[in-house]
Write a protein that holds these residues in place. Structure first.
Motif, PDB file in Angstrom:
ATOM      1  N   SER A 123      -1.696   7.908  -1.681  1.00 10.11           N
ATOM      2  CA  SER A 123      -1.070   6.829  -2.441  1.00 10.11           C
ATOM      3  C   SER A 123      -1.011   5.525  -1.644  1.00 10.11           C
ATOM      4  O   SER A 123      -0.304   4.600  -2.001  1.00 10.11           O
ATOM      5  N   LYS A 134       2.778   3.706  -1.544  1.00  8.55           N
ATOM      6  CA  LYS A 134       3.867   4.104  -2.449  1.00  8.55           C
ATOM      7  C   LYS A 134       4.716   5.166  -1.769  1.00  8.55           C
ATOM      8  O   LYS A 134       4.182   6.041  -1.092  1.00  8.55           O
ATOM      9  N   ARG A 135       6.006   5.099  -1.984  1.00  9.49           N
ATOM     10  CA  ARG A 135       6.895   6.109  -1.399  1.00  9.49           C
ATOM     11  C   ARG A 135       7.259   7.093  -2.513  1.00  9.49           C
ATOM     12  O   ARG A 135       8.015   6.764  -3.421  1.00  9.49           O
TER      13      ARG A 135
END
Ligand code: GGG
Length: 327
Positions: A123, A134-135
């Motif tokens: 991601s 992205k987390r």
């Protein structure tokens, strides 16, 4: 006979692995080692940092011993953890004798979520403006790791679990983590639950580390706090780890490949030896694990065969030999 997949990896990974296998061979257990390549050198040689065969053999073994990852860490160790679904990363921060430990009797277990967060490498991507990561925080994975931490506390006579996050800024991802932390804690009424922001935790680990027993946190925070923990007890040469899933276990020192000292015999094999001890406990071989732990403690306590990071002048192999002779 246990099938053990052995992946020495890069740099000092090879040296600390050799020293450790030499010790394991002296225990009253039979191991069938399958050696496989992975890492920077492997990528240069064959084009892949983690060849299919290495992954397949690791998945089909009783346990995996891993040395160190270099620049390809994301494609090797992070990928192995994700592919093998090794969701819990246990990183014990313990004080040992004759080390440069800043505190004498620390015994903290960092339980790090190992499969998502900012380390979900697919991601991360380049964008027109730069790059973006992205987390990813899922209810399933966070519930699983927080449960694991409380269960660990219960099984190991610990009285408190600290949830570490940054929910005042990361309101959605870490807000969720914090909510789940307190939801799960209700199932463990005998264990105290407290939570701190990660920045405060970084400070408290230095100002009052003895207040911590079990810390549970997300992937990146766990990686950073465990290096800080290593600094509290004498360095990365002393911190082992276990990566545990439903159907597998991989054991590795927390240190990296240390290219600055690789090939010189300067690396401290203690973290790899303690990782092997964690593997023995995972396999249910507690008597041999105790024997190995006693031998490591004897060598550190005597202080005669220490590597340069501990102020000694012995090399990797000599420290390993000393442990073997004290079994
Ligand atoms: N912190 C020492 C180090 O370099 N470890 C290797 C590394 O980066 N591993 C990735 C990870 O543990 O997630």
């Amino acid at each position: 006979m246990y099938k053990i997949s052995v992946v020495p990896g890069d740099g000092i990974g090879k040296e600390v692995m050799d020293a450790t296998i030499n010790v394991l061979d002296s225990l009253d257990i039979n191991f069938n080692y399958k050696y496989n390549d992975a890492g920077d050198e492997c990528k240069e040689d064959c084009g892949y940092a983690l060849p299919e065969d290495t992954l397949k053999i690791a998945k089909n073994s009783d346990a995996c011993l891993f040395g160190a990852a270099g620049e390809t860490a994301a494609d090797v160790i992070v990928k192995l953890r994700q592919e093998m679904k090794l969701f819990a990363n246990l990183r014990p921060i313990k004080s040992y004798p004759n080390t440069n430990a800043l505190f004498d009797d620390l015994d903290i277990m960092i339980v790090r979520e190992n499969t998502e967060g900012l380390y979900k490498t697919e991601s991360e991507e380049y964008t027109d403006e730069g790059a973006i990561a992205k987390r990813i925080i899922t209810r399933e994975a966070e519930e699983r790791i927080i449960n694991y931490a409380f269960k660990y506390a219960e099984d190991n006579n610990k009285s408190k679990v600290t949830g570490v996050h940054k929910a005042n800024v990361l309101k959605k991802t870490d807000g969720l983590f914090k909510d789940i932390f307190y939801e799960v804690s209700k199932n463990y009424p005998s264990i105290e639950a407290e939570d701190y922001y990660v920045d405060a935790t970084a400070m408290y680990l230095i100002t009052r580390p003895k207040d911590f027993e079990v810390i549970v946190t997300t992937n990146l925070f766990g990686d950073i706090l465990s290096d800080e923990g290593a600094g509290l007890v004498g360095g990365l040469g002393l911190i082992p780890s276990a990566n545990i899933g439903e159907h597998g276990g991989l054991f590795e020192p927390v240190h990296g490949s240390a290219p600055d000292i690789a090939g010189k015999g300067l690396a401290n094999p203690t973290a790899m030896l303690l990782s092997a001890e964690m593997m023995l406990r995972y396999l249910g071989e507690n008597t041999e694990a105790d024997r190995l732990n006693d031998a490591i403690l004897t060598v550190l306590s005597k202080g005669e065969t220490l590597t340069p990071d501990l102020g000694g002048s012995s090399n990797t192999k000599e420290l390993g030999e000393a442990v073997k002779n004290n079994l």
